[in-house]
Write a protein that holds these residues in place. Sequence first.
Motif, mmCIF file in Angstrom:
data_model
loop_
_atom_site.group_PDB
_atom_site.id
_atom_site.type_symbol
_atom_site.label_atom_id
_atom_site.label_comp_id
_atom_site.label_asym_id
_atom_site.label_seq_id
_atom_site.Cartn_x
_atom_site.Cartn_y
_atom_site.Cartn_z
ATOM 1 N N UNK A 155 0.825 -1.211 0.000
ATOM 2 C CA UNK A 155 0.000 0.000 0.000
ATOM 3 C C UNK A 155 0.855 1.256 0.000
ATOM 4 N N UNK A 156 1.950 1.231 0.731
ATOM 5 C CA UNK A 156 2.856 2.375 0.760
ATOM 6 C C UNK A 156 3.440 2.625 -0.624
ATOM 7 N N UNK A 157 3.891 1.555 -1.272
ATOM 8 C CA UNK A 157 4.428 1.692 -2.623
ATOM 9 C C UNK A 157 3.367 2.229 -3.582
ATOM 10 N N UNK A 158 2.165 1.712 -3.481
ATOM 11 C CA UNK A 158 1.073 2.163 -4.348
ATOM 12 C C UNK A 158 0.743 3.627 -4.102
ATOM 13 N N UNK A 159 0.687 4.024 -2.845
ATOM 14 C CA UNK A 159 0.377 5.417 -2.515
ATOM 15 C C UNK A 159 1.432 6.361 -3.089
ATOM 16 N N UNK A 160 2.701 6.001 -2.944
ATOM 17 C CA UNK A 160 3.757 6.850 -3.485
ATOM 18 C C UNK A 160 3.717 6.879 -5.009
ATOM 19 N N UNK A 161 3.338 5.772 -5.629
ATOM 20 C CA UNK A 161 3.207 5.745 -7.089
ATOM 21 C C UNK A 161 2.074 6.664 -7.538
ATOM 22 N N UNK A 162 0.935 6.615 -6.849
ATOM 23 C CA UNK A 162 -0.167 7.534 -7.150
ATOM 24 C C UNK A 162 0.286 8.991 -7.011
ATOM 25 N N UNK A 163 0.999 9.269 -5.935
ATOM 26 C CA UNK A 163 1.454 10.649 -5.702
ATOM 27 C C UNK A 163 2.445 11.081 -6.783
ATOM 28 N N UNK A 164 3.330 10.188 -7.201
ATOM 29 C CA UNK A 164 4.306 10.506 -8.249
ATOM 30 C C UNK A 164 3.586 10.808 -9.552
ATOM 31 N N UNK A 165 2.631 9.941 -9.923
ATOM 32 C CA UNK A 165 1.875 10.150 -11.157
ATOM 33 C C UNK A 165 1.086 11.460 -11.105
ATOM 34 N N UNK A 166 0.497 11.720 -9.943
ATOM 35 C CA UNK A 166 -0.284 12.941 -9.782
ATOM 36 C C UNK A 166 0.590 14.187 -9.912
ATOM 37 N N UNK A 167 1.773 14.130 -9.324
ATOM 38 C CA UNK A 167 2.682 15.299 -9.408
ATOM 39 C C UNK A 167 3.199 15.477 -10.832
ATOM 40 N N UNK A 168 3.376 14.392 -11.593
ATOM 41 C CA UNK A 168 3.796 14.501 -12.982
ATOM 42 C C UNK A 168 2.712 15.154 -13.843
ATOM 43 N N UNK A 169 1.432 14.868 -13.537
ATOM 44 C CA UNK A 169 0.318 15.472 -14.265
ATOM 45 C C UNK A 169 0.257 16.974 -14.016
ATOM 46 N N UNK A 170 0.617 17.392 -12.832
ATOM 47 C CA UNK A 170 0.510 18.803 -12.446
ATOM 48 C C UNK A 170 1.714 19.636 -12.871
ATOM 49 N N UNK A 171 2.727 19.001 -13.439
ATOM 50 C CA UNK A 171 3.924 19.750 -13.849
ATOM 51 C C UNK A 171 3.783 20.277 -15.238
#
Length: 78
Positions: free
Chosen positions: A62-78
Amino acid sequence: MSFEFANRIDNLQSKAEMVRSLESVLLVAIFHQDDFAISDFEWAFNLLETVTFEISEELKKLTETAFEYMRKDSEKNV
């Protein structure tokens, strides 16, 4: 985050509640040995090991998945 992610967290919470209940049983087994044979509680130690291992492994995922979601989300916002 997704429904699947929330469901996995809910399952972990259920397992954590099982461990808390199991801890109470083990407390009785250890501190009331005069009233109950320790052999009656041997299964509880095995269950405790299994459930805590499952919780630990799922929390890692779950930790890995959460960080992956956050990484993808931050890439969308850049």
